[in-house]
Motif scaffolding. Structure first.
Motif, mmCIF file in Angstrom:
data_model
loop_
_atom_site.group_PDB
_atom_site.id
_atom_site.type_symbol
_atom_site.label_atom_id
_atom_site.label_comp_id
_atom_site.label_asym_id
_atom_site.label_seq_id
_atom_site.Cartn_x
_atom_site.Cartn_y
_atom_site.Cartn_z
ATOM 1 N N UNK A 80 18.149 -8.618 -22.597
ATOM 2 C CA UNK A 80 19.328 -7.854 -22.986
ATOM 3 C C UNK A 80 19.720 -7.194 -22.000
ATOM 4 N N UNK A 81 21.099 -6.984 -21.503
ATOM 5 C CA UNK A 81 21.779 -6.425 -20.377
ATOM 6 C C UNK A 81 22.557 -5.484 -21.014
ATOM 7 N N UNK A 82 22.797 -4.502 -20.216
ATOM 8 C CA UNK A 82 23.501 -2.939 -20.679
ATOM 9 C C UNK A 82 24.623 -2.760 -19.818
ATOM 10 N N UNK A 83 25.740 -2.375 -20.295
ATOM 11 C CA UNK A 83 26.849 -1.839 -19.654
ATOM 12 C C UNK A 83 27.347 -0.844 -20.154
ATOM 13 N N UNK A 84 27.695 0.432 -19.538
ATOM 14 C CA UNK A 84 28.151 1.546 -19.959
ATOM 15 C C UNK A 84 29.905 1.400 -19.535
ATOM 16 N N UNK A 94 35.178 3.566 -24.900
ATOM 17 C CA UNK A 94 35.490 2.595 -25.914
ATOM 18 C C UNK A 94 36.465 1.693 -25.713
ATOM 19 N N UNK A 95 37.508 2.195 -25.000
ATOM 20 C CA UNK A 95 38.866 1.215 -24.605
ATOM 21 C C UNK A 95 38.518 0.122 -23.601
ATOM 22 N N UNK A 96 37.418 0.211 -22.808
ATOM 23 C CA UNK A 96 37.019 -0.803 -21.885
ATOM 24 C C UNK A 96 36.046 -1.769 -22.651
ATOM 25 N N UNK A 97 35.216 -1.156 -23.520
ATOM 26 C CA UNK A 97 34.279 -1.828 -24.071
ATOM 27 C C UNK A 97 34.984 -2.777 -25.268
ATOM 28 N N UNK A 98 35.878 -2.178 -25.980
ATOM 29 C CA UNK A 98 36.672 -2.983 -26.930
ATOM 30 C C UNK A 98 37.333 -4.318 -26.231
ATOM 31 N N UNK A 137 27.399 -3.520 -24.665
ATOM 32 C CA UNK A 137 27.982 -2.534 -23.999
ATOM 33 C C UNK A 137 27.890 -1.223 -24.804
ATOM 34 N N UNK A 138 27.932 0.077 -24.101
ATOM 35 C CA UNK A 138 27.664 1.406 -24.691
ATOM 36 C C UNK A 138 28.409 2.556 -24.428
ATOM 37 N N UNK A 139 28.846 3.300 -24.831
ATOM 38 C CA UNK A 139 29.658 4.424 -24.658
ATOM 39 C C UNK A 139 28.103 5.567 -24.268
ATOM 40 N N UNK A 140 28.371 6.497 -23.328
ATOM 41 C CA UNK A 140 27.268 7.441 -22.805
ATOM 42 C C UNK A 140 26.642 8.076 -23.924
ATOM 43 N N UNK A 141 27.232 8.452 -24.916
ATOM 44 C CA UNK A 141 26.778 9.194 -26.063
ATOM 45 C C UNK A 141 25.735 8.486 -26.741
ATOM 46 N N UNK A 142 25.958 7.144 -26.987
ATOM 47 C CA UNK A 142 24.859 6.313 -27.553
ATOM 48 C C UNK A 142 23.951 5.972 -26.623
ATOM 49 N N UNK A 143 24.279 6.031 -25.430
ATOM 50 C CA UNK A 143 23.152 5.723 -24.491
ATOM 51 C C UNK A 143 21.818 6.901 -24.803
ATOM 52 N N UNK A 144 22.509 8.279 -24.765
ATOM 53 C CA UNK A 144 21.648 9.365 -24.828
ATOM 54 C C UNK A 144 21.109 9.659 -26.146
#
Length: 294
Positions: free
Chosen positions: A120-124, A127-131, A94-101
């Motif tokens: 590898x699979x990615x999900x944006x 932070x709350x939802x990724x945690x 998972x990743x926040x948008x800032x890191x994706x960019x």
């Protein structure tokens, strides 16, 4: 029941299309349709319904999707633990948008070079939802902000970058006083539901500045584009993204101290995929070290 059929079902639900699920799995649409019919026959109920050109889950399909993710995940973990999945290993990040960019594309490029056989699979997400997704085992790891509370010992954490607040302004204002700009220019706010937006709001309160708010956005790149167009200024974390290079903007340091935004990699120490996660973390640390050296 074939767990591969459940995996196919989840892809159909996610994409809304049997053809798209077939493309992702390198199967024919007819094969996917047959798998769906087999699932419906085994479970004794309809799972999918046509909705124009797409398919949507029925009420029973929604219930199955909620449970099937955990089932597929558990089976995948068992294969890893038993060494039966060495040829087709998977990692879900998972990743926040800032890191994706910013950092994530370089991290993934390094990881692919060292772990080319891993899918590898990615999900944006935030932070709350990724945690929460890491905590529940839905994600193997997340590139996100450090949560606003102390992490339990069950979590692993590696800091990748600290980002102090800066004032983003049109380049022609690069030498102006930042507080005067905040008082006299329209403010393009960074979303206050996000960590960086809360950080900016605290700074404004500490400085006693009541801004002239124009917009409030969750995308830092969209904010930079609006600043470039002369629509206002913005108080944002100092991100390092090559996508900002094309914008005619400048970053001004702030006179008052503020805690930097910290983001890194979060994972569960007891994960069945710990060796792969550690490989991803190694790639992240290598990329950060290379950028620091330059």
């Amino acid at each position: 029941m074939e767990t591969e059929y459940l995996h196919s079902f989840l892809l159909v639900v996610e994409s809304g299309s049997m053809s798209e699920a077939a493309r992702r799995l390198n199967l024919t649409p007819a094969a996917i349709a047959q798998q769906m019919r087999t699932l419906e026959r085994e479970l004794g109920t309809g799972l999918l319904a046509r909705a124009g050109r797409t398919v949507q889950p029925t009420a029973a399909g929604h219930l199955l999707a909620q449970r099937a993710r955990a089932v597929v995940r558990e089976v995948g973990d068992l294969k890893v633990l038993l060494g039966a999945d060495l040829a087709g290993r998977e990692l879900t990040i998972g990743s926040i948008n800032t890191a994706l960019h910013s950092l994530l594309p370089d991290i993934l490029a390094h990881f692919v070079r060292t772990h080319g056989s891993v899918r590898t699979f990615l999900h944006a997400g935030t932070t709350a939802t990724l945690y929460k997704a890491v905590q529940q085992g839905e994600l193997d790891a997340a590139v996100c902000l450090y949560p606003p509370f102390a992490l339990a010992k069950t979590f692993g954490w590696t800091l990748l970058r600290e980002e102090p607040l800066v004032l983003l302004v049109p380049r022609r204002h690069a030498k102006c006083d930042p507080h005067e700009l905040l008082r006299g220019s329209p403010l393009i706010r960074y979303d206050r539901s996000l960590g960086g937006g809360k950080q900016a709001d605290r700074y404004l309160r500490a400085a006693g500045i009541v801004p002239q708010e124009r917009f409030e956005l969750s995308s830092l790149l969209a904010i930079a584009m609006m600043v470039d167009r002369g629509l206002g200024v913005s108080l944002v974390p100092d991100i390092a993204s090559p996508l900002l290079d094309g914008q005619d903007v400048a970053k001004i340091a702030l006179p008052l101290p503020s805690d930097p935004r910290r983001f890194g990699v979060l994972w569960l120490r007891g994960s069945a995929r710990l060796a792969l996660i550690e490989g991803f973390v190694d790639s992240a640390e290598a990329v950060v070290a290379a950028k620091a050296a330059h």
